[in-house]
Design an enzyme around this catalytic site. Structure first.
Site, short mmCIF file in Angstrom:
data_model
loop_
_atom_site.label_atom_id
_atom_site.label_comp_id
_atom_site.label_asym_id
_atom_site.label_seq_id
_atom_site.Cartn_x
_atom_site.Cartn_y
_atom_site.Cartn_z
N CYS A 340 0.88 -1.18 0.00
CA CYS A 340 0.00 0.00 0.00
C CYS A 340 0.91 1.22 0.00
O CYS A 340 1.04 1.92 0.99
CB CYS A 340 -0.92 0.00 1.20
SG CYS A 340 -2.03 -1.43 1.28
N ALA A 342 1.39 4.30 -1.67
CA ALA A 342 1.13 5.74 -1.65
C ALA A 342 0.87 6.22 -0.22
O ALA A 342 0.25 5.50 0.55
CB ALA A 342 -0.06 6.08 -2.54
N PRO A 343 1.36 7.41 0.11
CA PRO A 343 2.01 8.39 -0.76
C PRO A 343 3.49 8.18 -1.03
O PRO A 343 4.08 8.92 -1.79
CB PRO A 343 1.77 9.71 -0.04
CG PRO A 343 1.70 9.34 1.40
CD PRO A 343 1.08 7.97 1.46
N ARG A 369 -1.95 9.13 -7.02
CA ARG A 369 -0.88 9.23 -6.03
C ARG A 369 0.34 8.41 -6.46
O ARG A 369 1.47 8.78 -6.16
CB ARG A 369 -1.38 8.78 -4.65
CG ARG A 369 -2.54 9.64 -4.14
CD ARG A 369 -3.00 9.21 -2.78
NE ARG A 369 -2.30 9.94 -1.74
CZ ARG A 369 -2.45 9.71 -0.44
NH1 ARG A 369 -3.24 8.72 -0.04
NH2 ARG A 369 -1.81 10.42 0.46
N ASP A 392 -5.17 -3.12 -6.64
CA ASP A 392 -5.56 -3.49 -5.27
C ASP A 392 -4.74 -4.72 -4.93
O ASP A 392 -4.77 -5.72 -5.65
CB ASP A 392 -7.06 -3.79 -5.23
CG ASP A 392 -7.56 -4.10 -3.82
OD1 ASP A 392 -6.81 -4.69 -3.03
OD2 ASP A 392 -8.72 -3.76 -3.53
N ASP A 410 2.24 -1.68 4.87
CA ASP A 410 1.98 -0.54 5.76
C ASP A 410 0.49 -0.28 5.65
O ASP A 410 0.02 0.45 4.79
CB ASP A 410 2.80 0.67 5.32
CG ASP A 410 2.78 1.78 6.36
OD1 ASP A 410 2.67 1.47 7.55
OD2 ASP A 410 2.86 2.96 5.96
N CYS A 463 0.43 3.01 11.71
CA CYS A 463 0.71 4.22 12.51
C CYS A 463 -0.33 4.32 13.61
O CYS A 463 -0.81 5.41 13.95
CB CYS A 463 0.75 5.48 11.64
SG CYS A 463 -0.75 5.79 10.69
#
Length: 525
Positions: A340, A342-343, A369, A392, A410, A463
């Site tokens: 995953c 981006a960014p 992105r 995806d 992430d 995060c």
């Protein structure tokens, strides 16, 4: 344009990883009200012949408009990524369309104030609204208050209580703004409520809740005193205890610090970056944990204006995110998938560590992105080791036989570890989101595992500081995938970040970094 877009991506690279819209799933489908739509009493769509009003404080006018756009349009990251620069040349256009007049252009001091006021007002919204409603004539006055009037009051309360500005100057300026932007009666209301606040401040008698009663009552009081949703307070009190939960909320309400990563892929060392910061007279200190990183509390606007980001000499990236890359431990010649991507902050950092040998396959569902990531990779001179794939990851892994040395997931998450930087996120995230996020994280983990070759490594990171998104997801994954096992991360990060189960965890209160988690899993040969 590519440079401007790249700058925006780099500044939001880690704090926006929790955004679901670019990570395969939208959790909040409520329709947002457009700030550009005419609204009775506070918007004037005609601005062709608008005059500049020199009597209105520009930082208050711009702050009010930004707060309107953020609350009604959900555009926090886009507005504040450049630390006060907002929409650049269009800034006064937004002010004109919303307020019906323009002010003088913003100076650097005004920009800093706008950043402080907008970010602070959003953080302290629940606290400020409690005080405003308490000082209104009756409950209906607050609940029926038009949006722009409420924003002007929030600004005034924040300036008096949190910025310690001269009270009567704040009253005078905000009354003038309300009268010009709305009507005379609105100015009178602002005058009456702000003067009540000043009186309570002088008498040390702010009408705030007391921390007493049962657990639910105390949670509501803490939610008001520290301006967080009640569900977050109850969740943290349960997992951390009340004292630690209070410390966490205090961290979330503090001014965010930033880290710069020297772009080694372009041959820029930390020493080179420090020299440039010294020339700009930007206060800084070296990272305690990562050789390419520099910490800074203030001065990001100067770094932007000097062109250090635009030239690709450095990136804005929190050390907590850099330590996740340390857990991946990219080595020259390896093939790595960023599921995953981006960014792209972690993608770019991993690519810089490959020294031109190997490949990072950056997969993301958001084509726009990914395009920006590709442009930024060229700017950073690491495009030779980055391949972007628009897909995806769940369907990509099913339809491809690719097997790589290392895979980084992430994952989309609640973002509860980055609330200091993403002040708006606490109000946008709901308790119901957590269950949907956990299901999505399980699906993505299953998909990512298919891309790991025998003997390879899968790294799962978030995060978030919530154990249900972190440790519990790993436990559930290992039950479904017995061919994977935990690879303790003690060899890759400082021991202070290693949990008892061998995971990486960055604690905002303890480490003064964003909250983050990572698990390193090895696949059997």
């Amino acid at each position: 344009m590519a440079h401007v877009l790249s700058l925006r991506v780099l500044l939001s690279a880690e704090t926006n990883r929790s955004s679901i819209s670019s990570k395969s799933l939208k959790l909040d489908k409520r329709t947002k009200t457009s700030i550009s739509a005419p609204r009775k009493g506070n918007l004037n769509p005609s601005h062709k012949t608008q005059k500049v009003n020199l009597e209105i404080s520009p930082h208050r006018a711009v702050s009010a408009v930004r707060l309107m756009r953020i609350e009604m349009g959900g555009a926090f990251a886009d507005l504040l990524n450049e630390q006060g620069k907002g929409s650049g040349a269009n800034e006064m256009g937004y002010v004109g369309r919303t307020l019906g007049f323009r002010t003088r252009d913003l100076e650097d001091r005004d920009l800093r104030l706008v950043t402080d006021i907008v970010g602070g007002t959003i953080r302290w919204k629940r606290y400020l609204d409690h005080l405003i409603s308490s000082l209104c004539h009756d409950a209906n006055t607050f609940t029926r208050m038009e949006p722009l009037l409420l924003q002007i009051l929030r600004i005034g309360f924040y300036e008096i209580i949190k910025l310690d500005m001269p009270p009567y100057a704040v009253v005078d300026e905000n009354v003038r703004l309300a009268k010009v932007a709305l009507r005379h009666g609105a100015g009178n209301m602002v005058n009456a409520i702000l003067r009540k606040l000043v009186l309570h401040m002088e008498n040390s008698s702010l009408p705030l809740p007391k921390l007493e009663g049962d657990d639910r009552t105390q949670a509501r009081a803490l939610a008001t005193l520290h301006s967080h949703p009640v569900w977050m307070v109850r969740r943290w009190t349960k997992h951390l205890g009340q004292e630690e939960a209070i410390r966490l909320m205090m961290w979330n309400n503090s001014d965010p610090s930033f880290s710069l990563r020297a772009n080694s892929g372009k041959g820029v060392s930390r020493a080179d970056l420090v020299t440039k910061l010294d020339v700009l007279k930007v206060p800084h200190e070296p990272s305690f944990y990562l050789n390419d990183f520099v910490r800074m509390k203030t001065g990001l606007q100067m770094v932007i204006q000097a062109g250090l980001l635009k030239e690709g000499l450095c990136s804005v990236q929190d050390e907590s995110a850099g330590l996740v890359v340390s857990v991946v431990d990219p080595q020259q010649g390896e093939s790595i998938v960023d599921c995953c991507a981006a960014p792209g902050g972690k993608t770019l950092y991993m690519a810089s560590l490959l020294s031109g040998q190997g490949m990072v396959h950056a997969v993301d569902i958001n084509e726009g992105r990914l395009r920006i990531l590709k442009e930024t990779a060229k700017l950073h001179q690491v495009d030779g080791v980055i391949t972007t794939i628009h897909a995806d990851i769940r369907t990509f892994s099913d339809n491809n036989t690719m097997k790589c040395d290392k895979v980084l997931l992430d994952a989309p998450c609640s973002g509860l570890g980055v609330l200091s930087k993403r002040a708006d996120l606490r109000w946008n995230r709901k308790l119901e989101d957590m269950e949907q996020l956990k299901n999505l994280q399980d699906e993505l983990l299953d998909a990512a595992s298919l891309l790991v070759k025998p003997g390879g490594v899968l790294v799962y990171s978030t995060c978030s500081i919530d154990p249900e998104e972190n440790e519990e997801r790993i436990v559930a994954f290992l039950l479904r995938h017995p061919d994977f096992c935990i690879d303790p991360i003690g060899r890759y990060v400082p021991p202070d970040f290693v949990t008892e189960h061998g995971f990486y965890f960055s604690n905002p209160v303890k480490h003064f970094l964003d909250g983050a988690f990572a698990a390193r899993l090895s696949r059997a040969i």
